[in-house]
Structure formats: C-alpha cells, structure tokens
Enzyme design. Structure first.
Site, short mmCIF file in Angstrom:
data_model
loop_
_atom_site.label_atom_id
_atom_site.label_comp_id
_atom_site.label_asym_id
_atom_site.label_seq_id
_atom_site.Cartn_x
_atom_site.Cartn_y
_atom_site.Cartn_z
N ASP A 46 36.13 36.27 31.10
CA ASP A 46 37.41 36.60 30.47
C ASP A 46 38.55 35.83 31.13
O ASP A 46 38.85 36.04 32.30
CB ASP A 46 37.68 38.11 30.62
CG ASP A 46 38.98 38.51 29.95
OD1 ASP A 46 38.97 38.65 28.71
OD2 ASP A 46 40.01 38.64 30.65
N TYR A 51 46.66 32.87 32.72
CA TYR A 51 46.07 32.87 34.07
C TYR A 51 46.08 31.49 34.71
O TYR A 51 45.78 31.35 35.89
CB TYR A 51 44.62 33.40 34.06
CG TYR A 51 44.42 34.77 33.47
CD1 TYR A 51 45.51 35.61 33.20
CD2 TYR A 51 43.14 35.23 33.17
CE1 TYR A 51 45.31 36.87 32.64
CE2 TYR A 51 42.95 36.49 32.61
CZ TYR A 51 44.03 37.29 32.35
OH TYR A 51 43.83 38.53 31.79
N LYS A 76 43.11 33.94 25.64
CA LYS A 76 44.16 34.74 24.98
C LYS A 76 45.41 33.94 24.69
O LYS A 76 45.74 33.00 25.42
CB LYS A 76 44.52 35.94 25.87
CG LYS A 76 43.33 36.70 26.42
CD LYS A 76 43.70 37.94 27.20
CE LYS A 76 42.48 38.52 27.91
NZ LYS A 76 42.28 38.00 29.25
N HIS A 109 47.35 38.36 23.42
CA HIS A 109 47.38 38.95 24.76
C HIS A 109 48.19 40.25 24.80
O HIS A 109 47.77 41.23 25.42
CB HIS A 109 47.95 37.91 25.75
CG HIS A 109 47.51 38.11 27.16
ND1 HIS A 109 47.28 37.08 28.03
CD2 HIS A 109 47.27 39.23 27.88
CE1 HIS A 109 46.93 37.54 29.20
NE2 HIS A 109 46.92 38.86 29.14
N1 LIG Z 1 44.61 41.68 28.85
C1 LIG Z 1 45.42 41.90 29.86
O1 LIG Z 1 46.65 42.06 29.70
C2 LIG Z 1 44.88 41.93 31.24
C3 LIG Z 1 45.68 42.34 32.31
C4 LIG Z 1 45.14 42.37 33.58
C5 LIG Z 1 43.80 42.01 33.76
N2 LIG Z 1 43.04 41.58 32.71
C6 LIG Z 1 41.62 41.16 32.88
O2 LIG Z 1 40.90 42.19 33.53
C7 LIG Z 1 40.30 41.68 34.71
C8 LIG Z 1 40.13 42.75 35.76
O3 LIG Z 1 41.34 43.33 36.12
P1 LIG Z 1 41.97 43.14 37.59
O4 LIG Z 1 41.59 41.84 38.12
O5 LIG Z 1 43.42 43.46 37.45
O6 LIG Z 1 41.39 44.34 38.43
P2 LIG Z 1 39.97 45.04 38.76
O7 LIG Z 1 38.83 44.28 38.24
O8 LIG Z 1 40.15 46.48 38.39
O9 LIG Z 1 39.98 45.01 40.34
C9 LIG Z 1 39.91 43.83 41.08
C10 LIG Z 1 40.06 44.21 42.55
O10 LIG Z 1 38.97 45.04 42.96
C11 LIG Z 1 38.24 44.39 44.00
N3 LIG Z 1 36.81 44.66 43.75
C12 LIG Z 1 36.04 44.14 42.77
N4 LIG Z 1 34.80 44.67 42.83
C13 LIG Z 1 34.80 45.55 43.85
C14 LIG Z 1 33.81 46.39 44.41
N5 LIG Z 1 32.58 46.44 43.92
N6 LIG Z 1 34.16 47.15 45.50
C15 LIG Z 1 35.40 47.09 46.01
N7 LIG Z 1 36.38 46.32 45.52
C16 LIG Z 1 36.08 45.54 44.45
C17 LIG Z 1 38.60 42.92 43.91
O11 LIG Z 1 38.52 42.30 45.17
P3 LIG Z 1 37.53 41.03 45.44
O12 LIG Z 1 37.87 39.98 44.44
O13 LIG Z 1 37.88 40.64 46.84
O14 LIG Z 1 36.13 41.56 45.31
C18 LIG Z 1 40.04 42.99 43.42
O15 LIG Z 1 40.93 43.24 44.51
C19 LIG Z 1 41.25 40.54 35.10
O16 LIG Z 1 40.70 39.67 36.05
C20 LIG Z 1 41.51 39.92 33.75
O17 LIG Z 1 40.41 39.10 33.34
C21 LIG Z 1 43.56 41.54 31.46
#
Ligand SMILES: NC(=O)c1ccc[n+]([C@@H]2O[C@H](COP(=O)([O-])OP(=O)(O)OC[C@H]3O[C@@H](n4cnc5c(N)ncnc54)[C@H](OP(=O)(O)O)[C@@H]3O)[C@@H](O)[C@H]2O)c1
Length: 275
Positions: A46, A51, A76, A109
């Site tokens: 994704d 990004y 997006k 988005h």
């Molecule tokens: N459509 C939208 O508007 C929108 C907005 C925000 C995000 N997104 C998408 O959603 C994805 C995920 O959201 P996000 O990146 O905000 O947050 P997330 O996936 O909820 O959390 C990521 C955080 O959790 C840590 N983490 C991951 N796996 C873990 C585990 N098993 N144990 C402990 N910690 C862990 C990561 O650290 P490490 O990397 O160090 O493991 C990072 O700090 C984004 O990357 C993006 O692709 C979309």
C-alpha cells in the site's frame, strides 16, 4: 500466511497488506524494507503519491522477480491534484513512478469537499481505460459515500480508513459491508501515536494465546473481514504481522476487543482535512 479476498468486481486482494508510510528515511531503506516484506510473503503493498515513495516501492517490486500477477499494488490520488484539476495526470505520474505495468487498486486518498461525485466520475473513467484493476476511496465516512453513490456508476471496491480497537466505527463497517465495499484498516496498530499495543486487555488475550498484541489486533481484523495494512520496517516484525493463521479469537474475545472502542483517532478527521 497470506490469504486472498474477492473484491466486488471479482479481483483477488491479498490480506494483510504492507503499509509503507514512512517505511524508511530514504529510497534505499524503503526499497530494502519492501524487498524484505516480499521475501517474508507479503503480496499486497500500500503506497500513495503523498508518501513520496512510489519509485523505491516500484523498484523493489520489479527487482523481486515475483510475477506481477501475484502482486497487488495500491496507490492513491492526493487532494491537491483534485483541486488543481489534474486527476488523470496524477494517475499517469503514479504509473510512471511505480513502473510496474498496472496498478491494482487506485484510491481517492481523502474526500475533497464539494468534489466527491465529480472526482469519482474521473476515477470511473480511469478504471474504464483498463489501466487499473479496481478503484476505491479512502477516509470516506457514510455521508461522503452517500454523496458519491448518488451519482456513481461503479461501486467503490474498497474504503481504506483509520480503524483499530480504539476506533472501531462499526456503523461504517456495517454500511460498507452492506454495499459490498471492503474496508481496509490504516494504522491498524494505532501507529506510534497511541499506546494501543500496551492495552492491558489486548495484552491479556495475547498472553493467553501465546501471541503478540499486534498479532491479536491483526487477527481481530481478519475475523471482522477487514484488510489490515500494518507498517513495519523491521524484518522480524514484518514476519510477526503475517503469522496470524495458527490461532483464533473466540466470539467473546472479539466482543471484548470491540468494546475497547473509544472513537480515538491518531489521524485527522476526514471532514477537517485541507490540502
Ligand atoms: N489512507 C490513509 O489516509 C492512510 C493514513 C495513514 C496510514 N495509511 C496506511 O496504513 C499503513 C499503516 O499505518 P501506520 O503506518 O500509520 O501505522 P501502524 O501500521 O498502525 O503502526 C506502525 C507502527 O507500529 C510498529 N509496529 C509494526 N509492527 C509491530 C509489531 N508487530 N510490534 C510492535 N510494533 C510494531 C512500527 O514500527 P517498526 O516499523 O519499527 O516495526 C510503527 O512504529 C501506512 O503505512 C499506510 O500505508 C493510510
């Protein structure tokens, strides 16, 4: 292990997907993290023009040697491209930066106030051109979807929204499910902004199952028919986030997790976004 779901136009979508927002500090780190994820078994990546990583994501995909048809790539459309009347150009630029032949899923988005229906008409034209396998939206609440659906010829395949045990949005889930729109959960682990992974009840379930809190949350997503998009730059945690098929949450455990809902967002409210 990766399973696939069917979108409303019969396209297969692997779940979970890998989130790539802030996946690395530079292109090299992004490409390496995507490569590790593909090695670990991820088949759904994704990204978004916002990004600023479509090029290194595409590079890692091309260099993986995995047949293109086995991979699912989402990107997006950003709001300023809508406001500046350059939707088709933005799509072409994403295609060029990714350079992976076609895009599997193209998402609006964020809803742009006053432009929801006409943006969707242009998305439908892009879909009809055959350069994308499915189209959908992101951050669309029920009132946004109602505006869109008033004039839509094609039902969105996906709505990607912030969703985790502290922001369950069951009404939106039910609405989308009723219309055949698959929900993808962004920030499924609460990003690094809220202490979701330290929640005592989730930790208790995790201890009982011999799994991590992250795995319990991701399993809850799968059992609710949601497609989670956990982001991890760490090889070990990427693998951990895929290892979800050797345990089940009971109906009571699912309900207990649902009850953690506190309508808590880590990101902006979809009605408050500006570009
Ligand atoms: N459509 C939208 O508007 C929108 C907005 C925000 C995000 N997104 C998408 O959603 C994805 C995920 O959201 P996000 O990146 O905000 O947050 P997330 O996936 O909820 O959390 C990521 C955080 O959790 C840590 N983490 C991951 N796996 C873990 C585990 N098993 N144990 C402990 N910690 C862990 C990561 O650290 P490490 O990397 O160090 O493991 C990072 O700090 C984004 O990357 C993006 O692709 C979309």
């Amino acid at each position: 292990m990766i399973k696939t779901r069917l979108l409303n136009n019969r396209i297969e979508i692997p779940s979970p997907g890998l989130g790539t927002y802030r996946l690395g500090r530079n292109d090299e780190e992004v490409s390496r993290a995507v490569r590790h994820a593909l090695d670990a078994g991820y088949r759904h990546i994704d990204t978004a023009s916002f990004y600023d990583n479509e090029m290194p994501v595409g590079k890692a995909i091309r260099e993986s040697g995995i047949p293109r048809e086995d991979l699912f790539v989402t990107t997006k459309l950003w709001g300023s491209d809508i406001l500046e009347g350059r939707i088709e150009r933005a799509f072409d630029e994403s295609m060029r930066r990714l350079d992976v032949g076609y895009i599997d899923l193209y998402l609006v988005h964020w809803p742009v106030k006053g432009r929801i229906a006409d943006t969707w008409r242009e998305m439908e034209r892009i879909y009809q051109s055959g350069r994308v396998k499915a189209i959908g939206v992101s951050n669309h609440l029920i009132h946004h979807l109602e505006l869109l659906l008033k004039e839509a010829g094609i039902m969105p395949a996906v709505n990607q929204v912030e969703l985790h045990p502290y922001l369950v949005m069951q009404e939106l889930q039910d609405y989308c499910q009723g219309k055949g729109i698959v929900i993808e959960s962004w920030s499924p682990l609460g990003s690094s902004k809220i202490p979701l992974l330290a929640d005592p009840m989730l930790q208790e379930i995790a201890n009982r199952k011999g799994k991590s809190t992250a795995q319990v949350i991701l399993r809850w997503n799968l059992q609710k028919q949601l497609i989670p998009l956990p982001k991890s730059s760490d090889r070990q945690r990427q693998r951990e986030n895929l290892s979800l098929s050797d345990f089940n949450l009971t109906a009571d455990e699912m309900t207990d997790i649902d009850r953690l809902d506190r309508n808590l967002r880590t990101g902006i409210h979809p009605d408050a976004i500006t570009f």
